[in-house]
Design an enzyme around this catalytic site. Structure first.
Site, PDB file in Angstrom:
ATOM      1  N   HIS A  84       0.806  -1.221   0.000  1.00 44.04           N
ATOM      2  CA  HIS A  84       0.000   0.000   0.000  1.00 44.04           C
ATOM      3  C   HIS A  84       0.841   1.274   0.000  1.00 44.04           C
ATOM      4  O   HIS A  84       0.388   2.317   0.447  1.00 44.04           O
ATOM      5  CB  HIS A  84      -0.962  -0.008   1.199  1.00 44.04           C
TER       6      HIS A  84
ATOM      7  N   HIS B  51      -0.183 -15.756   8.172  1.00 40.60           N
ATOM      8  CA  HIS B  51       0.319 -14.647   7.363  1.00 40.60           C
ATOM      9  C   HIS B  51       1.699 -14.267   7.887  1.00 40.60           C
ATOM     10  O   HIS B  51       2.236 -14.894   8.793  1.00 40.60           O
ATOM     11  CB  HIS B  51      -0.658 -13.460   7.428  1.00 40.60           C
TER      12      HIS B  51
ATOM     13  N   ASP C 166      -7.557 -12.905  -3.092  1.00 40.18           N
ATOM     14  CA  ASP C 166      -7.909 -13.967  -4.036  1.00 40.18           C
ATOM     15  C   ASP C 166      -8.365 -15.204  -3.278  1.00 40.18           C
ATOM     16  O   ASP C 166      -7.668 -15.655  -2.352  1.00 40.18           O
ATOM     17  CB  ASP C 166      -6.689 -14.347  -4.889  1.00 40.18           C
TER      18      ASP C 166
END
Length: 413
Positions: free
Chosen positions: A17, A104, A354
């Site tokens: 980002h 993650h 996704d």
């Protein structure tokens, strides 16, 4: 680190980002005609928002070339490029201030650096692969023009849905006969590797070249998406037209470099080349690749269990390999987990992701394969050029020495 390669060096930058992602590519030969359009075609295959099977994040991923070219021709100097991040939603990640998302990289990046990006996974995000794909497109154009090398990847499985056995890569299959020697490299699979094109691959949103299987994969991905869940899969890739002699034993064997590159792609968990694990089930008498004389007089192999690599060096046969991608870690289901301080809690991740990464992973796999081949070719060519300056070897049997062209102006000329 963020640099890959020895002579063809790719250094990527950027977080999920931040303002942009991009790379510096050093070592591209001068004189290559190159345009933004050559690169954009692969970026457009990778970009998000392609179909209802991918993340809805809307990025156009337009390439901006910054240096290394004049009048559409490479100068041999570093090529720099960037791709702007335009559809950002950092507020979607406020919960990661308290919670490391399960499976993650939030926790491990914090442990590694003592600081982490506040949104989108930062460098661990697949957004970083934009730069890899662009760099790979540069390498690929050179490989195509200079050597006729073709690289095509395709989706070979999603979850438990696989290509039909005749079209599938070798795999471990239970058998009641311990001495079963069925050839897992079927004629149909060999033909698929020899003829598959990107047009065929892209004809279906799943990028699976078998329509019936592709439709089943679509339903499996949609089912995961509707359940706010995710599913993994595999990508198979073939490199055609690659010359023999590439690879740097003993630590940088061709398959070792290829495995290094593939396992650096986000979400990868497995890599196998040639017969892979299937080769552990087959006796040497079946698995060996006998040599034959090709129509052009060169040596080839009658079979290709080795996947085009022997002793860590390419033998001139097609290279084929498969990569396993895990189910994406970011899902929207509420999960029982713990905060950074160990306090139990419930996390329902927001953000766009996704439900299955393998359709968009196809051009990433192709890009990393191109970067590996490009680097290995430049290394081998530098060795051959250096050797060509020496006088011919006349003291050894002809079978021990490869005939070589003597360079102009060398002592042997």
């Amino acid at each position: 680190m963020s640099t890959y390669g020895s002579l063809f060096r790719v250094t990527t930058y950027g977080e999920s980002h931040c303002a942009s992602v991009g790379a510096v590519v050093d070592g591209c030969p001068p004189g290559l005609q190159l345009s933004a359009a050559d690169i954009q075609v692969q970026l457009s295959r990778r970009r998000p928002g392609q179909s209802n099977l991918t993340t809805p994040r809307d990025e156009k991923d337009l390439i901006h070339l910054q240096s290394g070219l004049e009048h559409g021709v490479t100068l041999g100097t570093p090529i720099a490029f960037l791709v702007k991040n335009e559809d950002q939603r950092p507020h979607d990640y406020s919960e990661t201030d308290l919670y490391p998302r399960p499976s993650h990289a939030d926790y491990t990046y914090l442990e590694k650096y003592g600081i982490k990006a506040s949104s989108g996974g930062g460098r661990s995000s697949a957004r970083e692969t934009v730069a890899r794909v662009a760099a790979g497109a540069i390498a690929e154009k050179y490989l195509k023009l200079a050597y006729g090398i073709e690289i095509v990847a395709f989706v070979s499985s999603v979850g438990k849905i696989h290509l039909p056995a005749a079209l599938a890569p070798p795999s471990l299959t239970p058998s009641s006969n311990d001495d079963d020697e069925d050839d897992a490299l079927s004629d149909d699979f060999r033909q698929l590797l020899a003829t598959i094109s990107r047009e065929q691959v892209d004809s279906h949103p799943t990028r699976c070249p078998h329509h019936e299987t592709a439709e089943r994969m679509t339903q499996r991905i949609i089912r995961a998406k509707n359940a706010q869940d995710s599913i993994g899969g595999t990508v198979t890739c073939v490199i055609r037209g690659i010359p023999s002699g590439l690879g740097e034993p003993v630590f940088d064997k061709f398959e070792a470099s290829l495995g290094h590159a593939m396992l650096s792609i986000p979400a990868t968990k497995a890599f196998e080349i040639g017969s892979g694990f299937r080769g552990t089930e087959v006796p040497g008498s079946k698995h060996n690749d006998p040599f034959i004389r090709r129509s052009d007089g060169s040596l080839g192999t009658a079979t290709n269990w080795s996947g085009g690599v022997q002793g860590g060096i390419t033998n001139g046969e097609d290279i084929y390999f498969r990569i396993g991608f895990k189910s994406p870690a970011t899902i929207s289901q509420s999960q029982e987990t713990a905060q950074y301080d160990g306090t139990p809690g419930s996390l329902a991740a927001r953000g766009r992701h996704d439900p299955c990464v393998v359709p968009r992973a196809v051009p990433i796999v192709e890009a990393m394969a191109a970067i590996v081949v490009m680097d290995q070719l430049l290394i081998q060519n530098s060795r051959k050029t250096a050797a060509s300056l020496l006088p011919p070897i006349t003291t050894l049997p002809a079978t021990m020495v490869m005939p070589r062209k003597v360079a102009e102006g060398s002592p042997g000329n």
